[in-house]
Design a protein around this motif. Structure first.
Motif, PDB file in Angstrom:
ATOM      1  N   LEU A   1      -0.662 -12.196  -5.858  1.00 19.81           N
ATOM      2  CA  LEU A   1       0.110 -11.313  -5.082  1.00 19.81           C
ATOM      3  C   LEU A   1       1.455 -11.519  -4.634  1.00 19.81           C
ATOM      4  CD1 LEU A   1      -3.183 -10.238  -3.152  1.00 19.81           C
ATOM      5  CD2 LEU A   1      -2.035  -8.673  -4.670  1.00 19.81           C
TER       6      LEU A   1
ATOM      7  N   VAL B   1       0.609  -4.804 -14.843  1.00 23.90           N
ATOM      8  CA  VAL B   1       0.392  -4.633 -13.457  1.00 23.90           C
ATOM      9  C   VAL B   1       0.994  -3.131 -13.107  1.00 23.90           C
ATOM     10  CG1 VAL B   1       0.745  -5.277 -10.950  1.00 23.90           C
ATOM     11  CG2 VAL B   1       0.179  -6.868 -13.083  1.00 23.90           C
TER      12      VAL B   1
ATOM     13  N   HIS C   1      -8.983  -8.716  -9.057  1.00 18.42           N
ATOM     14  CA  HIS C   1      -9.289  -8.806  -7.694  1.00 18.42           C
ATOM     15  C   HIS C   1     -10.350 -10.081  -7.309  1.00 18.42           C
ATOM     16  CE1 HIS C   1     -13.421  -7.277  -8.055  1.00 18.42           C
ATOM     17  NE2 HIS C   1     -12.900  -6.371  -8.812  1.00 18.42           N
TER      18      HIS C   1
ATOM     19  N   ASP D   1      -5.854  -8.157  -1.061  1.00 15.10           N
ATOM     20  CA  ASP D   1      -5.472  -6.882  -1.834  1.00 15.10           C
ATOM     21  C   ASP D   1      -5.922  -6.981  -3.425  1.00 15.10           C
ATOM     22  OD1 ASP D   1      -4.327  -5.851   0.535  1.00 15.10           O
ATOM     23  OD2 ASP D   1      -2.378  -5.911  -0.542  1.00 15.10           O
TER      24      ASP D   1
ATOM     25  N   ARG E   1      -0.478  -2.443  -6.310  1.00 20.05           N
ATOM     26  CA  ARG E   1      -1.793  -3.200  -5.484  1.00 20.05           C
ATOM     27  C   ARG E   1      -2.131  -2.220  -4.571  1.00 20.05           C
ATOM     28  NH1 ARG E   1       1.556  -7.859  -2.701  1.00 20.05           N
ATOM     29  NH2 ARG E   1      -0.322  -7.875  -1.035  1.00 20.05           N
ATOM     30  N   THR E   2      -3.382  -2.151  -3.997  1.00 21.74           N
ATOM     31  CA  THR E   2      -4.168  -1.567  -3.154  1.00 21.74           C
ATOM     32  C   THR E   2      -4.945  -2.420  -2.345  1.00 21.74           C
ATOM     33  OG1 THR E   2      -5.744   0.568  -2.852  1.00 21.74           O
ATOM     34  CG2 THR E   2      -6.084  -1.220  -4.639  1.00 21.74           C
TER      35      THR E   2
ATOM     36  N   PHE F   1      -4.975  -5.875  -7.343  1.00 21.37           N
ATOM     37  CA  PHE F   1      -3.940  -5.487  -8.345  1.00 21.37           C
ATOM     38  C   PHE F   1      -4.582  -4.130  -9.157  1.00 21.37           C
ATOM     39  CE2 PHE F   1      -1.266  -9.350  -8.362  1.00 21.37           C
ATOM     40  CZ  PHE F   1      -0.235  -9.002  -7.994  1.00 21.37           C
TER      41      PHE F   1
ATOM     42  N   GLN G   1      -5.729 -15.264  -6.249  1.00 20.70           N
ATOM     43  CA  GLN G   1      -5.399 -13.836  -5.901  1.00 20.70           C
ATOM     44  C   GLN G   1      -4.179 -13.695  -4.893  1.00 20.70           C
ATOM     45  OE1 GLN G   1      -6.015 -11.321  -7.707  1.00 20.70           O
ATOM     46  NE2 GLN G   1      -5.758  -9.496  -6.601  1.00 20.70           N
TER      47      GLN G   1
END
Length: 293
Positions: free
Chosen positions: A277, A208, A249, A223, A211-212, A225, A273
């Motif tokens: 997260l 990983v 995602h 979000d 994140r975005t 990864f 997810q």
């Protein structure tokens, strides 16, 4: 108005225009480089800023690190420089419980005492870089290289901190199954969608990266990864996705879970997810295999 070739549902025109390719070729967008805030940071091991190397045996000495030229490239979100060695245990699903976190710009080498090929900075796209440690040899430490597939880099002592990594993600391509492990034990398993023919989800160990935020509503408002891995064949993905990383995602529906429909990304449910997260730290190891033994 356009239609989803998988579900038969009518799609809004903005979605088709945003993707720029038939939906079958874009049912899971790869992650661009707009990385943002990370999950809670992994605990840092108390003590010195680098792992204390074991004392060399009489037959083993610590190879010196050659000085790194100032003009070496810096590893960024773009594909990493070539010349680094292949991960010798890329299909190993054993846990990687430690990571290396640069405290300053450090040189990455192709072997213990070998050639410096690039610099690793403390951040990539403003996200703190943590790389899983895969091997230690003669006072040197090997890590998974970001922005590359099935590739490692060797670090000499100094300039980086050891970080504890408790979690691991294992993805099986044949069964379309993702398993979250903590401290070596399975916590949860979920079905996933994976890459289609010609754009298969890359095999091997990665991690990983960060994140975005979701760039479009099709990601279900959750979000994403971004992983250290990139498409195996960058030219095979739609032109708008070239230069992107493989992502983990969710999607606007779960209709294609268990199928090969994405551009290489791994897609799972929104609830799964969100849980990952909340739990996974940057540097968490991530391995894709065809099937577990």
């Amino acid at each position: 108005m356009h239609y989803d070739r998988i579900t038969g549902r009518r799609l809004p025109g903005w979605l088709f225009a945003a993707l720029g390719v038939p939906l079958l070729l874009a049912t899971a967008l790869l992650v661009d480089h707009a990385l943002t805030g990370a999950p809670p940071p992994a605990p840092v091991v108390a003590g010195p800023t680098t792992p204390a190397p074991a004392s060399p045996t009489p037959a083993e000495s610590v190879p010196p690190a050659a000085p790194a030229p100032a003009d070496l490239p810096v590893v960024t979100y773009d594909p990493a420089p070539r010349g680094f060695p292949a991960d010798p245990a890329t299909a190993d699903t054993g846990p990687l419980p430690e990571g290396a976190r640069p405290n300053r710009k450090i040189a990455a080498y192709d072997a213990p005492g070998g050639r410096p090929l690039a610099f690793l900075a403390p951040t990539i796209s403003d996200v703190r870089l943590t790389m899983p440690i895969v091997e230690r040899r003669a006072g040197w430490t090997a890590v998974l290289l970001p922005s590359a597939n099935r590739t490692i880099a060797w670090l000499p002592a100094g300039g980086w901190t050891t970080v504890v990594l408790r979690d691991q993600i294992v993805v099986e391509r044949r069964t379309h199954r993702l398993t979250w492990r903590r401290d070596g034990r399975a916590v949860h398993t979920w079905p996933v969608s994976l890459g289609m023919s010609g754009q298969l989800t890359p095999l091997g160990r990665t991690f990983v990266l960060g994140r975005t935020p979701p760039p479009e509503d099709v990601y279900g408002g959750v979000d994403i990864f971004a992983l250290g891995a990139i498409p195996d064949d960058p030219d095979a993905v739609p032109s708008g996705l070239r230069g992107a990383h493989i992502g983990l995602h969710t999607w606007y529906n779960d209709d294609t879970l268990g199928e090969n429909v994405t551009n290489g990304c791994i897609r799972l449910t929104r609830s799964a997810q969100r849980q990952l997260l909340a739990e996974l730290a940057p540097g968490t190891s991530f391995v894709v295999v065809d099937r577990l033994p």
